[in-house]
Design a protein around this motif. Structure first.
Motif, mmCIF file in Angstrom:
data_model
loop_
_atom_site.group_PDB
_atom_site.id
_atom_site.type_symbol
_atom_site.label_atom_id
_atom_site.label_comp_id
_atom_site.label_asym_id
_atom_site.label_seq_id
_atom_site.Cartn_x
_atom_site.Cartn_y
_atom_site.Cartn_z
ATOM 1 N N VAL A 276 32.682 28.331 27.938
ATOM 2 C CA VAL A 276 33.237 29.538 26.833
ATOM 3 C C VAL A 276 34.825 29.481 26.969
ATOM 4 C CG1 VAL A 276 33.239 31.908 26.446
ATOM 5 C CG2 VAL A 276 31.098 30.752 27.002
ATOM 6 N N THR A 277 35.298 29.607 28.282
ATOM 7 C CA THR A 277 36.600 29.773 28.317
ATOM 8 C C THR A 277 37.292 28.785 29.449
ATOM 9 O OG1 THR A 277 38.560 31.269 28.240
ATOM 10 C CG2 THR A 277 36.672 31.874 29.668
ATOM 11 N N GLU A 278 38.403 28.784 29.428
ATOM 12 C CA GLU A 278 39.070 27.811 30.708
ATOM 13 C C GLU A 278 38.432 28.237 32.210
ATOM 14 O OE1 GLU A 278 42.378 30.666 29.789
ATOM 15 O OE2 GLU A 278 40.793 29.553 28.772
ATOM 16 N N ARG A 279 38.380 27.399 32.797
ATOM 17 C CA ARG A 279 37.643 27.554 34.160
ATOM 18 C C ARG A 279 38.775 28.193 35.149
ATOM 19 N NH1 ARG A 279 33.510 22.851 36.134
ATOM 20 N NH2 ARG A 279 32.178 22.817 33.712
ATOM 21 N N HIS A 280 38.095 29.262 35.900
ATOM 22 C CA HIS A 280 38.945 29.841 37.041
ATOM 23 C C HIS A 280 37.917 29.918 38.406
ATOM 24 C CE1 HIS A 280 42.721 30.865 34.778
ATOM 25 N NE2 HIS A 280 41.785 31.219 33.624
ATOM 26 N N GLU A 281 37.627 28.716 38.702
ATOM 27 C CA GLU A 281 36.589 28.696 39.731
ATOM 28 C C GLU A 281 37.080 29.353 41.200
ATOM 29 O OE1 GLU A 281 35.822 24.788 40.012
ATOM 30 O OE2 GLU A 281 34.310 24.705 38.195
ATOM 31 N N ALA A 282 38.399 29.063 41.438
ATOM 32 C CA ALA A 282 38.755 29.728 42.771
ATOM 33 C C ALA A 282 38.860 31.342 42.582
ATOM 34 C CB ALA A 282 40.251 29.258 43.154
ATOM 35 N N GLU A 283 39.238 31.611 41.405
ATOM 36 C CA GLU A 283 39.403 33.221 41.047
ATOM 37 C C GLU A 283 37.712 33.801 41.394
ATOM 38 O OE1 GLU A 283 40.925 30.872 39.488
ATOM 39 O OE2 GLU A 283 42.931 31.698 38.876
ATOM 40 N N LEU A 284 36.786 33.048 40.757
ATOM 41 C CA LEU A 284 35.579 33.456 40.717
ATOM 42 C C LEU A 284 34.993 33.424 42.131
ATOM 43 C CD1 LEU A 284 32.900 33.918 39.113
ATOM 44 C CD2 LEU A 284 32.320 31.696 39.164
ATOM 45 N N ASP A 285 35.538 32.553 42.841
ATOM 46 C CA ASP A 285 34.783 32.781 44.182
ATOM 47 C C ASP A 285 35.519 34.058 45.025
ATOM 48 O OD1 ASP A 285 33.727 30.312 44.416
ATOM 49 O OD2 ASP A 285 35.775 29.072 45.089
ATOM 50 N N ALA A 286 36.701 34.332 44.706
ATOM 51 C CA ALA A 286 37.088 35.300 45.322
ATOM 52 C C ALA A 286 36.447 36.543 44.765
ATOM 53 C CB ALA A 286 38.850 35.604 45.123
ATOM 54 N N ILE A 287 36.530 36.889 43.327
ATOM 55 C CA ILE A 287 35.927 38.071 42.791
ATOM 56 C C ILE A 287 34.513 38.217 43.154
ATOM 57 C CG2 ILE A 287 35.644 39.248 40.532
ATOM 58 C CD1 ILE A 287 38.208 39.018 41.443
ATOM 59 N N GLY A 288 33.618 37.035 43.334
ATOM 60 C CA GLY A 288 32.338 37.261 43.549
ATOM 61 C C GLY A 288 32.163 37.681 44.917
ATOM 62 N N GLU A 289 33.085 37.388 45.766
ATOM 63 C CA GLU A 289 33.009 38.052 47.271
ATOM 64 C C GLU A 289 33.262 39.423 47.207
ATOM 65 O OE1 GLU A 289 31.553 36.701 50.056
ATOM 66 O OE2 GLU A 289 31.133 35.149 48.899
ATOM 67 N N TYR A 290 34.257 39.782 46.480
ATOM 68 C CA TYR A 290 34.867 41.070 46.381
ATOM 69 C C TYR A 290 33.896 42.034 45.360
ATOM 70 C CZ TYR A 290 39.540 39.830 47.457
ATOM 71 O OH TYR A 290 40.600 39.495 48.315
ATOM 72 N N TRP A 291 33.397 41.450 44.656
ATOM 73 C CA TRP A 291 32.356 42.096 43.992
ATOM 74 C C TRP A 291 31.008 42.506 44.635
ATOM 75 C CZ3 TRP A 291 32.655 43.582 38.562
ATOM 76 C CH2 TRP A 291 31.564 44.017 37.982
ATOM 77 N N HIS A 292 30.417 41.499 45.694
ATOM 78 C CA HIS A 292 29.520 41.637 46.409
ATOM 79 C C HIS A 292 29.891 42.902 47.522
ATOM 80 C CE1 HIS A 292 26.046 40.663 49.056
ATOM 81 N NE2 HIS A 292 26.957 40.841 49.998
ATOM 82 N N TRP A 293 31.156 43.012 47.905
ATOM 83 C CA TRP A 293 31.654 44.094 48.818
ATOM 84 C C TRP A 293 31.428 45.358 48.228
ATOM 85 C CZ3 TRP A 293 35.788 40.688 51.280
ATOM 86 C CH2 TRP A 293 35.257 39.527 52.072
ATOM 87 N N ARG A 294 31.934 45.295 46.998
ATOM 88 C CA ARG A 294 32.410 46.550 46.102
ATOM 89 C C ARG A 294 30.914 47.099 45.931
ATOM 90 N NH1 ARG A 294 34.893 50.789 44.963
ATOM 91 N NH2 ARG A 294 35.330 51.200 42.662
ATOM 92 N N ARG A 295 30.076 46.483 45.475
ATOM 93 C CA ARG A 295 28.728 47.201 44.963
ATOM 94 C C ARG A 295 27.890 47.842 46.254
ATOM 95 N NH1 ARG A 295 25.582 43.047 41.001
ATOM 96 N NH2 ARG A 295 24.501 44.915 40.508
#
Length: 296
Positions: A276-295
């Motif tokens: 869909v848009t340009e990849r940001h896989e490293a950022e996804l790794d970070a936000i995915g972990e933060y999202w898990h901790w945040r919820r």
């Protein structure tokens, strides 16, 4: 395409108990002898709430959707004005009503079905076509010029960030002055206290770049709020749920595209979301972990 501008007049109108936008299609009667019915009263909306816990009510016979009012109304009007050729299809705003301290916005019902409903019956070619259309829409949104003399990160009205990630933190959710300030706050909201000590380094913060473009972002795209036509060829007929949209770092849309859908779904597993848009896989790794901790 024009710039995306906040309609201050709409905020003033919203203070009135009832506002009808007579220039919209709902009020353009096909015949003087048979005028369009008035918008449903708030009492009729509230009577449907037990069946609609999210507060969204559909009046199928009228082609009207009613939602609790918020900045959503500002966004849909701004998007329709910025894209008069319907390059980014959004609901048409019909009016606004206030009742017993509650505000309701009345919008058009978008044709077709959700992409989630349609997905299993799409051919591979249709899935690729629909995904490419979503990519064109995201690209069009990202091309909207930033309206400010400084590149703030926040809502369309220059207010706080509206993303669900920041909910529950109204005192410190921006608007942010730059990408670093945004990233620091993303970390602050999620990293356990033990990882903020001098002895233990956060293993993910360095994955978030502190420079980069700031783009207009839907921030909540998933298969449930993308409408597609029921007939062939399959076309995107509507993009819904703009409550979280605003100005974000360029990586944010990619991350939310993935985090809003389960990994097991073909949308993510087979790489459709990646295109869909340009990849940001490293950022996804970070936000995915933060999202898990945040919820919770």
């Amino acid at each position: 395409m024009s710039s995306l501008t906040f309609d201050a007049a709409l905020s003033q109108q919203s203070a009135s108990a009832t506002v009808n936008f007579q220039h919209t299609s709902y009020f353009k009667s096909p015949s003087v002898a048979f005028p369009m019915a008035p918008l449903p009263p708030p009492e009729a909306v509230l009577s449907q709430y037990p069946k609609n816990p999210l507060g969204v009510v559909h009046f199928e016979n009228l082609g009207v959707v009613v939602k609790p009012s918020d900045e959503h109304s500002q966004v849909t009007k701004a998007i329709r004005r910025a894209f008069p050729g319907n390059e980014v299809p959004v609901p048409e705003l019909y009016g606004w009503k206030t009742y017993e301290g509650r505000n309701f916005i009345y919008m058009s019902q978008m044709p077709g079905m959700t992409l989630k409903e349609a997905w299993a019956n799409l051919s591979l070619t249709e899935k690729q076509s629909v995904t490419a259309q979503i990519g064109h829409i995201v690209s069009a949104l990202r091309d909207i010029p930033h309206p400010s003399c400084y590149p703030y990160i926040g809502s369309i009205s220059h207010g706080r960030v509206q993303d669900l990630y920041f909910r529950g933190d109204p005192e410190a959710s921006g608007p942010f002055q730059n990408v670093k300030e945004f990233n620091d706050h993303v970390q602050l909201l999620s990293v356990p206290e033990s990882l903020r000590s001098d002895q233990i380094e956060d293993p993910y913060r360095h994955l978030l770049p502190d420079t980069g473009n700031i783009c207009f972002t839907h921030a909540d795209l998933h298969l449930d709020n993308i409408m597609v036509s029921s007939s062939h060829p399959r076309k995107i007929t509507g993009i819904l749920d703009w409550e979280q949209c605003g100005w974000y770092p360029e990586y944010w849309e990619y991350c939310k595209l993935h985090l809003n859908s389960p990994w097991s779904h073909e949308w993510r597993k087979e790489g459709f979301a990646d295109s869909v848009t340009e990849r940001h896989e490293a950022e996804l790794d970070a936000i995915g972990e933060y999202w898990h901790w945040r919820r919770p």
